[in-house]
Motif scaffolding. Structure first.
Motif, short mmCIF file in Angstrom:
data_model
loop_
_atom_site.label_atom_id
_atom_site.label_comp_id
_atom_site.label_asym_id
_atom_site.label_seq_id
_atom_site.Cartn_x
_atom_site.Cartn_y
_atom_site.Cartn_z
N THR A 15 20.96 52.59 57.25
CA THR A 15 22.14 52.24 55.74
C THR A 15 21.73 53.26 54.89
OG1 THR A 15 20.75 50.27 56.15
CG2 THR A 15 21.58 50.86 54.12
N TRP A 18 25.60 54.85 55.70
CA TRP A 18 26.80 54.58 56.29
C TRP A 18 27.28 53.83 54.56
CZ3 TRP A 18 27.52 49.31 52.88
CH2 TRP A 18 28.91 48.43 53.49
N ILE A 19 26.39 53.83 53.72
CA ILE A 19 26.38 53.69 52.01
C ILE A 19 27.06 55.46 51.87
CG2 ILE A 19 25.60 53.79 49.82
CD1 ILE A 19 23.83 51.76 50.78
N PHE A 21 28.95 57.09 53.52
CA PHE A 21 29.75 56.94 54.11
C PHE A 21 31.19 56.61 53.98
CE2 PHE A 21 32.84 55.05 57.31
CZ PHE A 21 33.21 56.28 57.94
N LYS A 22 30.59 55.26 53.34
CA LYS A 22 31.77 54.70 52.67
C LYS A 22 32.21 54.81 51.08
CE LYS A 22 32.20 51.61 55.10
NZ LYS A 22 33.64 50.08 55.56
N LEU A 23 31.35 55.23 50.58
CA LEU A 23 31.74 56.35 48.51
C LEU A 23 32.27 57.68 49.73
CD1 LEU A 23 30.66 56.19 45.99
CD2 LEU A 23 28.85 57.21 46.15
N ARG A 25 34.37 57.93 52.32
CA ARG A 25 36.03 57.14 52.26
C ARG A 25 36.65 56.42 50.91
NH1 ARG A 25 36.39 53.03 56.87
NH2 ARG A 25 37.16 51.43 55.27
N PHE A 26 35.68 55.97 50.13
CA PHE A 26 36.42 55.28 49.03
C PHE A 26 37.09 57.18 47.39
CE2 PHE A 26 35.58 53.94 44.35
CZ PHE A 26 36.97 53.30 44.30
#
Length: 72
Positions: A15, A18-19, A21-23, A25-26
């Motif tokens: 988790t 994943w957070i 990675f998403k941050l 990418r954003f």
């Protein structure tokens, strides 16, 4: 009991990854969007004819005629 601890730890690690990675990418796409909006040119394309005109950062004479030619 050890398996439950291992699974809960694994879920927390996945988790967190994943957070991150998403941050990341954003932030990458946000910086890219801001850079392109400040320094890039806007291209207007007519999908039916395939004609396009580049709208640069500075005004130039005849731009309105070029836009009308592309939109026709």
């Amino acid at each position: 009991m050890e398996i439950a601890n291992f699974l809960s730890s694994a879920i927390l690690v996945v988790t967190a990854a994943w957070i991150v990675f998403k941050l990341g990418r954003f932030l990458f796409y946000s910086v890219r969007f801001l850079y392109n909006s400040l320094y890039g040119d806007f291209v207007l394309t007519n999908p039916k004819t395939g004609r396009s005109v580049t709208l640069g950062r500075h005004h130039r004479d005849g731009l309105a005629e070029e836009i009308l030619a592309v939109l026709e």
